[in-house]
Design a protein around this motif. Structure first.
Motif, PDB file in Angstrom:
ATOM      1  N   PHE A  72      -3.008   3.651 -14.758  1.00 52.37           N
ATOM      2  CA  PHE A  72      -3.265   4.289 -13.474  1.00 52.37           C
ATOM      3  C   PHE A  72      -2.331   3.696 -12.410  1.00 52.37           C
ATOM      4  N   TYR A  73      -2.202   2.391 -12.443  1.00 48.30           N
ATOM      5  CA  TYR A  73      -1.340   1.703 -11.481  1.00 48.30           C
ATOM      6  C   TYR A  73       0.114   2.147 -11.653  1.00 48.30           C
ATOM      7  N   ARG A  74       0.547   2.231 -12.936  1.00 48.59           N
ATOM      8  CA  ARG A  74       1.952   2.570 -13.182  1.00 48.59           C
ATOM      9  C   ARG A  74       2.289   3.974 -12.699  1.00 48.59           C
ATOM     10  N   VAL A  75       1.340   4.919 -12.812  1.00 47.08           N
ATOM     11  CA  VAL A  75       1.645   6.290 -12.394  1.00 47.08           C
ATOM     12  C   VAL A  75       1.341   6.539 -10.919  1.00 47.08           C
ATOM     13  N   SER A  76       0.727   5.576 -10.268  1.00 41.38           N
ATOM     14  CA  SER A  76       0.356   5.769  -8.864  1.00 41.38           C
ATOM     15  C   SER A  76       1.398   5.157  -7.951  1.00 41.38           C
ATOM     16  N   TYR A  77       1.734   5.858  -6.934  1.00 35.98           N
ATOM     17  CA  TYR A  77       2.619   5.274  -5.938  1.00 35.98           C
ATOM     18  C   TYR A  77       1.770   4.778  -4.783  1.00 35.98           C
ATOM     19  N   PRO A  78       2.019   3.568  -4.327  1.00 39.84           N
ATOM     20  CA  PRO A  78       1.223   3.077  -3.205  1.00 39.84           C
ATOM     21  C   PRO A  78       1.318   4.045  -2.021  1.00 39.84           C
ATOM     22  N   ASP A  79       0.193   4.446  -1.485  1.00 38.32           N
ATOM     23  CA  ASP A  79       0.202   5.264  -0.272  1.00 38.32           C
ATOM     24  C   ASP A  79      -0.490   4.465   0.828  1.00 38.32           C
ATOM     25  N   ASP A  80      -0.972   5.152   1.844  1.00 41.28           N
ATOM     26  CA  ASP A  80      -1.523   4.371   2.958  1.00 41.28           C
ATOM     27  C   ASP A  80      -2.836   3.671   2.611  1.00 41.28           C
ATOM     28  N   MET A  81      -3.453   4.030   1.468  1.00 38.87           N
ATOM     29  CA  MET A  81      -4.665   3.330   1.043  1.00 38.87           C
ATOM     30  C   MET A  81      -4.328   2.148   0.136  1.00 38.87           C
ATOM     31  N   ALA A  82      -3.082   2.025  -0.270  1.00 39.76           N
ATOM     32  CA  ALA A  82      -2.744   0.979  -1.234  1.00 39.76           C
ATOM     33  C   ALA A  82      -1.733   0.023  -0.614  1.00 39.76           C
ATOM     34  N   SER A  83      -2.114  -1.206  -0.512  1.00 39.95           N
ATOM     35  CA  SER A  83      -1.155  -2.200  -0.013  1.00 39.95           C
ATOM     36  C   SER A  83      -1.573  -3.574  -0.484  1.00 39.95           C
TER      37      SER A  83
END
Ligand code: FAD
Length: 141
Positions: A130-141
């Motif tokens: 999930f982490y590998r396919v997800s790009y950090p957006d404004d909820m992820a930092s």
């Protein structure tokens, strides 16, 4: 370093995720912890990783937090390197309860089944993909 994955049920239907994340990111950055927090259909699933002592102290606080209940530890293992190195606490609200990859639904029943069959490692692998396919957006930092 160690990693830990647990699931829990939110005490309220719409918990204040912004508040949980703000405190988590501040503390985790200070304590050298990284991880991922997912919220779907009233359940949390969280992966935390970092130095054993910091992980233990943080998990003890999390276990006592009245904003969630019915906490099940799904997976715990030593790790050599981080799986979520960019996220002091990445976060996503999963709509429709489907985690990309579709391996399981994030419902209480499915999580309890995973727990009873000791399939925590699969959950961990799923979160890593999930982490590998997800790009950090404004909820992820
Ligand atoms: P403080 O700086 O005093 O922060 C406490 C903050 O928590 C306050 O701002 C308040 O808004 C909030 N808070 C505490 N209890 C309640 C409550 N009952 N109702 C509403 N707000 C409340 N902490 C981490 O450090 N790292 C994590 O990765 C992490 N993940 C979490 C995941 C989940 C699903 C939940 C529910 C909590 C998580 N927490 C995490 C928060 C943790 O449980 C503690 O609340 C927090 O670590 C306390 O931080 P502090 O000692 O710095 O206290």
């Amino acid at each position: 370093m160690e990693t830990l994955v647990y699931a829990s049920a939110a005490a309220e239907a719409a918990p204040d995720l912004k508040d949980i994340l703000a405190v988590s990111r501040r503390n985790n950055a200070r304590n050298g912890l990284t991880g991922l927090l997912l919220f779907a259909e009233g359940n949390f699933i969280q992966a935390l990783e970092g130095p054993g002592e910091a992980l233990k102290a943080t998990y003890e606080r999390i276990l006592k937090d009245p904003r969630h209940k019915l906490i099940i530890e799904l997976y715990r293992a030593p790790i050599e390197r981080r799986n979520f190195p960019d996220w002091s606490m990445g976060a996503r609200t999963i709509e429709g309860a489907d985690i990309p990859g579709g391996a399981f639904k994030l419902t209480r029943a499915s999580l309890e089944e995973i727990h009873s069959h000791d399939r925590g490692e699969e959950v961990f692998t799923l979160l890593k993909s999930f982490y590998r396919v997800s790009y950090p957006d404004d909820m992820a930092s």
